[in-house]
Design an enzyme around this catalytic site. Sequence first.
Site, PDB file in Angstrom:
ATOM      1  CE  LYS A   1     -14.685   5.232   0.746  1.00 41.21           C
ATOM      2  NZ  LYS A   1     -13.551   5.354   1.773  1.00 41.21           N
TER       3      LYS A   1
ATOM      4  CE  LYS B   1      -3.227  10.697   3.393  1.00 40.01           C
ATOM      5  NZ  LYS B   1      -3.380   9.681   1.421  1.00 40.01           N
TER       6      LYS B   1
ATOM      7  CB  THR C   1     -10.816   3.953  -1.183  1.00 39.43           C
ATOM      8  OG1 THR C   1     -10.404   4.735  -0.155  1.00 39.43           O
ATOM      9  CG2 THR C   1      -9.717   3.387  -1.652  1.00 39.43           C
TER      10      THR C   1
ATOM     11  CE  LYS D   1      -7.999  12.756  -0.329  1.00 35.15           C
ATOM     12  NZ  LYS D   1      -7.836  12.229  -0.724  1.00 35.15           N
ATOM     13  NE  ARG D   2      -2.928   8.537   6.522  1.00 39.65           N
ATOM     14  CZ  ARG D   2      -1.722   8.716   6.277  1.00 39.65           C
ATOM     15  NH1 ARG D   2      -0.836   9.252   6.794  1.00 39.65           N
ATOM     16  NH2 ARG D   2      -1.906   8.173   4.987  1.00 39.65           N
TER      17      ARG D   2
ATOM     18  CG  HIS E   1      -1.694  -0.858   1.233  1.00 39.93           C
ATOM     19  ND1 HIS E   1      -3.444  -0.231   0.578  1.00 39.93           N
ATOM     20  CD2 HIS E   1      -2.272  -2.038   1.459  1.00 39.93           C
ATOM     21  CE1 HIS E   1      -4.287  -1.249   0.595  1.00 39.93           C
ATOM     22  NE2 HIS E   1      -4.115  -2.793   1.277  1.00 39.93           N
TER      23      HIS E   1
END
Length: 812
Positions: A662, A556, A658, A550-551, A362
């Site tokens: 969504k 990110k 992911t 998200k985290r 991952h």
Amino acid sequence: MAKGKELEFTKENLKARFVQTAHILWGRDLNEITSEEVYETIAQTVKQYITENWIKTNKSYMEHEVKQVYYFSVEFLLGRLLNTNLINLGLKEILQDVLKDLGLDMEKYFEEEPDAGLGNGGLGRLAACFIDSMAALGLPGHGCSIRYQYGLFEQKIIKGNQVEIPDNWLKNGFIWEYRKPDKSIDVQFNGNVYMRPKEDGSLEAVHENYMVVMAVPYDVPIVGYKNNTVNTLRLWNAEVTRDFSDYGMLTPEQLQARNDYRHFVEGITKYLYPDDSSYDGRRMRLIQEYFFVSAGVQSIVRHYLKTGMQMEDFANRIAIHINDTHPAVAVAELMRVLLDVAHMGWEEAWDITTHTIAYTNHTIMPEALETWPIDMFQSLLPRIYMIVEEINRRFLEDVRQCYPGDEQRVRAMSILQDGQVHMARLAIVGGHSVNGVAKIHSEILKADTLHEFYEYTPEKFNNKTNGITHRRWLIGANPELAKRIDSAISTKWRKKPEYLQALQEFAKDKPFLSDLAKIKQIRKRALAHYVKAHNNLKIDPASIFDIQVKRIHSYKRQLMNILHIMYQYDRLKKDAAFSMLPTTYFFGGKAAPGYYIAKETVRLINTVAKKINEDKAVNKTLQVVFIENFGVSIGEIVYPAADVSEQISTASKEASGTGNMKFMMNGAITLGTLDGANVEICEAVGSEHCVIFGLKAPEVLRYYATGAYSAWDEYNTDSQVRLVVDQLTDGTYGDFRSLYNYLLKSNDEFFILKDFSDYCRAHEKIEAHYQDRISWMTSSAINIANSGRFSSDRTITEYAKDIWKVTPILIP
């Protein structure tokens, strides 16, 4: 007529069960029980239907001796289960009618259920989607993890700062679990190991002076979609051994030792992700990982032997899948059980192990691949370390034969290297399959991160692009949209999400697009209602909802997002010629407690949000919301409400993602980099139905390789960059020198400043597209139509066919 009578009988039967269950549980009339008690009564009633199918499923698997999959993951981020279980059983509408007849509103009671604190982010949510899909597809597949007493943490925002408080999600118990003390397993730690000759001249391992921890399973049923299948998620809880209560005549020292032992044991399953900034915290993570892996592997072998099947056939009947490196010690643990318990020879045990185990990677970042100090690993798990040593010795012999004289390659592939045990290397060597989770991710693994292993055994490497369960994220989270899709293309897509492709025909159908727009407004009003209740902020549902949840992590790039908002705010205040469509920006996610830059990013977001939201001159045009304690259940409100899906990680850094799927499945338009699954989303919908910006992965990797990037150059040559970076320290928002130094003095490791101007232009493209409402809704429809390929049903079908070699089983 017959069908109507059958439905009425089911409704009456369900009503009788519900009322009887309430009376048994509480000993009071329905009008006297609390909301929490109503929820528990609903859940206990539903469990009666689940357990009937659960028993049938397990019996069928046993009788047919089917191959079964065991999916090991340190996280399973389940979310609430009541609504999902009702949908999958096909009971939701009937039970809703039953409760309505009794004067109860079922939707009200869903919120009584806590989110299970069994995961943190994408890894755990993926695992939850996967076991949902296994059950929905009728595949004999189960989960294996830890029953954490406390989740990661409950996030509170106090004066703009993230504050972590314990997530005591089990304070009222977990209604869906079943404790199985008769299936407990003993797990051994510490001690010393040596090899002792046997009478036949062979050697056997002797493990002495070890400490035993009892692993007690708590089983959670995982319900398939209208197919009678109920699989199992087994969660292991650490408890003191059975003879612990026998104190007898103990000295004070012995009593203290027993209390220390109890404290140690209870700590094993107390917290999800213990703080690893200290040696003791790191050690506890390793203890957790071996604890659940050893319990799981021993349990699988014990159950297998009870069936009477031969151990030589084990790999044809059992598949063990390692989700990321946390359960990689399963390779050595399975070898231990085969060698020391089943008394197999090394070659036979190794053949079974390597044909049983498969591994999903991952992460692309080498520094994120899990390693353990050898001294810690060896002292804690002496027998396991001995086996890892032998695996490595034999493996390196083969590598040296294949690449004579290439010691640099040997070092790059050695499981034991530089004082560390490299868990990803163990997983690769000890399994038959290594998969990435998006096409670009898998290619980078082969070309860069795991290149030497790919060259050595290319046949092991494959791609399985991640997916999400449409049952939770569309049918459950967006029922209005699900029903409108039914009326357009029939209900066939509910069982086979690839049939969503039929919506392509409606992409230019104006009545359909009008309905999509109305449904989006319903979902946006629901999110606005949530924000008003939790943030005491009134937001405009007619504005563009631009969302990044998200985290919180530097790669990110939530920091780039908020810098762009600062840029827009500055222009609104100072440039009379500047205008923009009303936009509400949403952020959500947790920063790791010890991750200073991430927590400073959270503080900046909240500081900017407060300033903008309180500025009456602009807050009709621009607003910013930080959604506190973001998780699965909040996500079910957020994802359907989005107009714009922010997927802006540095290219080459996000394995898949992911959340992007969504958002897409609910009709949001992706604004992102060509990273992770964004690449495949863009390919699926076409470049005109998403907005892509920023450096490409090869460009990023080239900058890393050459060291040619200079954040100062971007700062000195780009006035937009200079404006927002200066505002971090000039008092506009307070003192954020930490982030200023991170961007400039630490050279902007994730290229925020390099991509900033292109990101600003991407937002301009989004706004221009949004103004053409027909064109925008067409893009929304095309995103929904192409989201079926990102269902976890497709992903799991590929795993089952290509890796696990399992087929669906029909449960009568």
